[in-house]
Scaffold this motif. Structure first.
Motif, PDB file in Angstrom:
ATOM      1  N   LEU A 271      54.444  36.301  35.457  1.00  0.00           N
ATOM      2  CA  LEU A 271      53.503  35.664  34.540  1.00  0.00           C
ATOM      3  C   LEU A 271      52.545  34.751  35.295  1.00  0.00           C
ATOM      4  CD1 LEU A 271      52.571  35.149  31.650  1.00  0.00           C
ATOM      5  CD2 LEU A 271      54.312  33.361  31.481  1.00  0.00           C
ATOM      6  N   ASN A 272      53.053  33.995  36.267  1.00  0.00           N
ATOM      7  CA  ASN A 272      52.186  33.125  37.067  1.00  0.00           C
ATOM      8  C   ASN A 272      51.167  33.939  37.855  1.00  0.00           C
ATOM      9  OD1 ASN A 272      53.508  30.838  36.189  1.00  0.00           O
ATOM     10  ND2 ASN A 272      54.937  30.807  37.922  1.00  0.00           N
ATOM     11  N   THR A 273      51.612  35.072  38.394  1.00  0.00           N
ATOM     12  CA  THR A 273      50.693  35.934  39.142  1.00  0.00           C
ATOM     13  C   THR A 273      49.592  36.474  38.240  1.00  0.00           C
ATOM     14  OG1 THR A 273      52.476  36.583  40.658  1.00  0.00           O
ATOM     15  CG2 THR A 273      50.535  38.006  40.573  1.00  0.00           C
ATOM     16  N   ILE A 274      49.976  36.898  37.048  1.00  0.00           N
ATOM     17  CA  ILE A 274      48.991  37.415  36.094  1.00  0.00           C
ATOM     18  C   ILE A 274      48.002  36.321  35.694  1.00  0.00           C
ATOM     19  CG2 ILE A 274      48.693  38.323  33.756  1.00  0.00           C
ATOM     20  CD1 ILE A 274      51.376  39.770  34.119  1.00  0.00           C
ATOM     21  N   MET A 275      48.511  35.119  35.447  1.00  0.00           N
ATOM     22  CA  MET A 275      47.637  34.012  35.065  1.00  0.00           C
ATOM     23  C   MET A 275      46.666  33.668  36.190  1.00  0.00           C
ATOM     24  SD  MET A 275      48.211  33.309  31.973  1.00  0.00           S
ATOM     25  CE  MET A 275      47.209  31.826  31.917  1.00  0.00           C
ATOM     26  N   LYS A 276      47.133  33.704  37.444  1.00  0.00           N
ATOM     27  CA  LYS A 276      46.234  33.424  38.570  1.00  0.00           C
ATOM     28  C   LYS A 276      45.144  34.475  38.668  1.00  0.00           C
ATOM     29  CE  LYS A 276      49.283  33.116  41.865  1.00  0.00           C
ATOM     30  NZ  LYS A 276      49.841  32.914  43.216  1.00  0.00           N
ATOM     31  N   LYS A 277      45.524  35.736  38.481  1.00  0.00           N
ATOM     32  CA  LYS A 277      44.510  36.800  38.549  1.00  0.00           C
ATOM     33  C   LYS A 277      43.494  36.667  37.423  1.00  0.00           C
ATOM     34  CE  LYS A 277      47.335  40.242  40.952  1.00  0.00           C
ATOM     35  NZ  LYS A 277      47.902  41.609  40.905  1.00  0.00           N
ATOM     36  N   GLY A 280      41.222  33.763  38.232  1.00  0.00           N
ATOM     37  CA  GLY A 280      40.280  34.091  39.301  1.00  0.00           C
ATOM     38  C   GLY A 280      39.136  34.957  38.817  1.00  0.00           C
ATOM     39  N   TRP A 281      39.488  36.029  38.094  1.00  0.00           N
ATOM     40  CA  TRP A 281      38.433  36.912  37.606  1.00  0.00           C
ATOM     41  C   TRP A 281      37.563  36.220  36.552  1.00  0.00           C
ATOM     42  CZ3 TRP A 281      36.849  40.760  40.234  1.00  0.00           C
ATOM     43  CH2 TRP A 281      37.728  41.516  41.022  1.00  0.00           C
ATOM     44  N   ALA A 282      38.171  35.332  35.746  1.00  0.00           N
ATOM     45  CA  ALA A 282      37.370  34.591  34.764  1.00  0.00           C
ATOM     46  C   ALA A 282      36.361  33.691  35.460  1.00  0.00           C
ATOM     47  CB  ALA A 282      38.303  33.763  33.874  1.00  0.00           C
ATOM     48  N   ALA A 283      36.768  33.077  36.582  1.00  0.00           N
ATOM     49  CA  ALA A 283      35.831  32.233  37.336  1.00  0.00           C
ATOM     50  C   ALA A 283      34.700  33.059  37.923  1.00  0.00           C
ATOM     51  CB  ALA A 283      36.585  31.495  38.441  1.00  0.00           C
ATOM     52  N   ILE A 284      35.029  34.248  38.424  1.00  0.00           N
ATOM     53  CA  ILE A 284      33.985  35.111  39.001  1.00  0.00           C
ATOM     54  C   ILE A 284      33.018  35.584  37.928  1.00  0.00           C
ATOM     55  CG2 ILE A 284      33.607  37.332  40.127  1.00  0.00           C
ATOM     56  CD1 ILE A 284      36.240  36.918  41.610  1.00  0.00           C
ATOM     57  N   ALA A 286      32.348  34.072  35.218  1.00  0.00           N
ATOM     58  CA  ALA A 286      31.593  32.939  34.681  1.00  0.00           C
ATOM     59  C   ALA A 286      30.308  32.680  35.461  1.00  0.00           C
ATOM     60  CB  ALA A 286      32.475  31.688  34.693  1.00  0.00           C
ATOM     61  N   VAL A 287      30.294  33.078  36.750  1.00  0.00           N
ATOM     62  CA  VAL A 287      29.100  32.830  37.574  1.00  0.00           C
ATOM     63  C   VAL A 287      27.876  33.567  37.046  1.00  0.00           C
ATOM     64  CG1 VAL A 287      28.088  33.145  39.857  1.00  0.00           C
ATOM     65  CG2 VAL A 287      30.406  32.235  39.630  1.00  0.00           C
ATOM     66  N   PRO A 288      27.916  34.911  36.905  1.00  0.00           N
ATOM     67  CA  PRO A 288      26.710  35.568  36.363  1.00  0.00           C
ATOM     68  C   PRO A 288      26.390  35.138  34.938  1.00  0.00           C
ATOM     69  CG  PRO A 288      28.555  37.092  36.510  1.00  0.00           C
ATOM     70  CD  PRO A 288      28.954  35.870  37.255  1.00  0.00           C
ATOM     71  N   THR A 289      27.423  34.794  34.171  1.00  0.00           N
ATOM     72  CA  THR A 289      27.166  34.326  32.802  1.00  0.00           C
ATOM     73  C   THR A 289      26.368  33.029  32.820  1.00  0.00           C
ATOM     74  OG1 THR A 289      29.254  35.317  32.062  1.00  0.00           O
ATOM     75  CG2 THR A 289      28.244  33.665  30.631  1.00  0.00           C
ATOM     76  N   ALA A 290      26.779  32.106  33.696  1.00  0.00           N
ATOM     77  CA  ALA A 290      26.073  30.823  33.778  1.00  0.00           C
ATOM     78  C   ALA A 290      24.654  30.989  34.303  1.00  0.00           C
ATOM     79  CB  ALA A 290      26.865  29.865  34.664  1.00  0.00           C
ATOM     80  N   ILE A 291      24.508  31.808  35.348  1.00  0.00           N
ATOM     81  CA  ILE A 291      23.181  31.952  35.968  1.00  0.00           C
ATOM     82  C   ILE A 291      22.210  32.682  35.046  1.00  0.00           C
ATOM     83  CG2 ILE A 291      21.955  33.038  37.887  1.00  0.00           C
ATOM     84  CD1 ILE A 291      24.378  32.447  39.637  1.00  0.00           C
ATOM     85  N   PHE A 328      39.351  33.415  46.511  1.00  0.00           N
ATOM     86  CA  PHE A 328      40.560  33.735  45.759  1.00  0.00           C
ATOM     87  C   PHE A 328      41.437  34.756  46.468  1.00  0.00           C
ATOM     88  CE2 PHE A 328      38.057  32.519  41.726  1.00  0.00           C
ATOM     89  CZ  PHE A 328      38.529  31.223  41.806  1.00  0.00           C
ATOM     90  N   ARG A 329      40.790  35.685  47.232  1.00  0.00           N
ATOM     91  CA  ARG A 329      41.586  36.641  47.983  1.00  0.00           C
ATOM     92  C   ARG A 329      42.367  35.948  49.082  1.00  0.00           C
ATOM     93  NH1 ARG A 329      43.282  41.539  46.860  1.00  0.00           N
ATOM     94  NH2 ARG A 329      43.025  42.184  49.041  1.00  0.00           N
ATOM     95  N   ARG A 330      41.778  34.962  49.741  1.00  0.00           N
ATOM     96  CA  ARG A 330      42.475  34.247  50.796  1.00  0.00           C
ATOM     97  C   ARG A 330      43.656  33.432  50.240  1.00  0.00           C
ATOM     98  NH1 ARG A 330      37.581  31.722  54.605  1.00  0.00           N
ATOM     99  NH2 ARG A 330      36.961  33.721  55.568  1.00  0.00           N
ATOM    100  N   LYS A 331      43.502  32.958  49.028  1.00  0.00           N
ATOM    101  CA  LYS A 331      44.590  32.208  48.387  1.00  0.00           C
ATOM    102  C   LYS A 331      45.549  33.122  47.619  1.00  0.00           C
ATOM    103  CE  LYS A 331      42.105  27.846  47.844  1.00  0.00           C
ATOM    104  NZ  LYS A 331      43.095  27.107  48.689  1.00  0.00           N
ATOM    105  N   ASP A 332      45.330  34.443  47.727  1.00  0.00           N
ATOM    106  CA  ASP A 332      46.196  35.433  47.088  1.00  0.00           C
ATOM    107  C   ASP A 332      46.267  35.239  45.562  1.00  0.00           C
ATOM    108  OD1 ASP A 332      47.779  37.695  47.159  1.00  0.00           O
ATOM    109  OD2 ASP A 332      49.644  36.542  47.273  1.00  0.00           O
ATOM    110  N   TRP A 333      45.124  34.924  44.994  1.00  0.00           N
ATOM    111  CA  TRP A 333      45.062  34.807  43.548  1.00  0.00           C
ATOM    112  C   TRP A 333      44.688  36.117  42.884  1.00  0.00           C
ATOM    113  CZ3 TRP A 333      43.527  29.961  40.426  1.00  0.00           C
ATOM    114  CH2 TRP A 333      44.309  28.875  40.840  1.00  0.00           C
ATOM    115  N   ILE A 334      43.968  36.961  43.611  1.00  0.00           N
ATOM    116  CA  ILE A 334      43.564  38.260  43.064  1.00  0.00           C
ATOM    117  C   ILE A 334      43.850  39.340  44.089  1.00  0.00           C
ATOM    118  CG2 ILE A 334      41.840  37.318  41.515  1.00  0.00           C
ATOM    119  CD1 ILE A 334      39.715  38.003  43.503  1.00  0.00           C
TER     120      ILE A 334
END
Length: 334
Positions: A271-277, A280-284, A286-291, A328-334
């Motif tokens: 569950l923690n792994t799924i939440m991190k992924k 991470g993807w939600a943050a990514i 969010a970038v084009p959405t904000a811009i 996020f890849r370096r931190k193994d979140w995705i």
């Protein structure tokens, strides 16, 4: 189930009669040169009462035999010992994973000075195996009815070993499925609960066996012939087997608890792994959405109404999204 009767008589350690005729049994029990064994399968209360009156069995002991929920125990009465034990086995896997496979047969045994009376609730327990053990070592039978009892208890304890071994194999199978990278299916979870239930049922039968065998050892002088001290070593070995199966059962109890705890820990980790992924993807995303939302405002901005604005927005989205992805890849979140 119809009542089954089986009897055997020994004289000086040799079989002299066998069958289902109980005529004259009381007389044989008083002959110091003879020893008898009577086995009853699912007898009715009338037959037990008649037998008790004929050979002098204690009334409260007969009630213990009839009682279906009696715990394993050894009860001493004047001139006799009553033993209540349970033979166990596991049936093949049931169609429904949550249905217990554990089966047990109640075996009551009256140890008398010159005989052994066994009463079984069903014929699921193989008494032929007990008879084979008696026949394999006829010299031991010279020790008296205690030798008959040893053969019976030894067979029952061996059945406990077989049941524990099957449960051990089932738990190992569950352990192997914990770390295959996939969450446990509902079917596997039902099997794990079933194994836990079967282990609890077996534990209730196995633990009191120490008291049962210990009762024979404490009163062994009353139930074996003089000069047959070698039977003491056989009962000491049987007691050691009882301790081993008890310790094995306790260790399996710890193992199945560990399986449950490990399964919960792995579920939390997944569950923690799924939440991190997802984070991470939600943050990514969010970038084009904000811009695009910023550049979509109806106000002048750098590159407004010019191709430069499109390239500037696309470049910012690509750069920020790529940076977050690498982070996020370096931190193994995705």
């Amino acid at each position: 189930m119809s009542t089954g009767v089986r009897a055997r008589r020994w004289q000086s350690g040799k079989v002299v009669a066998e069958g289902s005729d109980l005529t004259g049994m009381a007389d044989h029990l008083t002959d110091p040169d003879q020893m008898i064994w009577v086995d009853l399968v699912d007898p009715d209360h009338r037959l037990l009462t008649s037998l008790a009156d004929e050979i002098g069995l204690a009334a409260q002991a007969v009630e213990d035999v009839v009682e279906t929920r009696e715990r394993p125990k050894a009860t001493r009465s004047p001139g006799q010992l009553l033993f209540v034990v349970y033979a166990t086995c596991l049936e093949p896997d049931a169609t429904v994973a949550s249905v217990s496979r554990f089966r047990m047969t109640k075996i009551s045994a009256f140890l008398l000075p010159r005989g052994l009376i066994t009463v079984r609730t069903s014929d699921m327990f193989d008494m032929d195996e007990v008879v084979r053990r008696w026949d394999a070592d006829p010299e031991l039978l010279v020790a008296g009815p205690a030798a008959l009892l040893h053969g019976l208890l030894d067979t029952v304890v061996d059945g406990h070993f077989d049941t524990v071994q099957q449960l051990d194999d089932a738990i190992e199978e569950l352990e192997d499925g914990l770390f295959d990278g996939e969450p446990l299916s509902q079917e596997t979870q039902k099997k794990s609960f079933r194994v836990r239930k079967e282990l609890v049922e077996l534990r209730r039968v196995v633990l009191p066996m120490r008291e049962v065998v210990g009762a024979v050892q404490r009163h062994r002088e009353e139930w074996r012939q003089p000069g047959t001290e070698e039977l003491d070593a056989w009962f000491a070995d049987l007691y050691d087997h009882v301790l081993r199966v008890t310790e094995w059962t306790e260790s399996l109890r710890d193992m199945v608890t560990t399986v449950f705890e490990t399964n919960l820990a792995l579920a939390d980790a997944r569950l923690n792994t799924i939440m991190k992924k997802l984070t991470g993807w939600a943050a990514i995303v969010a970038v084009p959405t904000a811009i695009t939302g910023w550049f979509g405002q109806n106000v002048p901005y750098p590159g407004f109404s010019q191709p430069l604005g499109l390239w500037l927005a696309a470049g910012t989205i690509l750069g920020a999204s790529s940076g977050l992805y690498i982070l996020f890849r370096r931190k193994d979140w995705i």
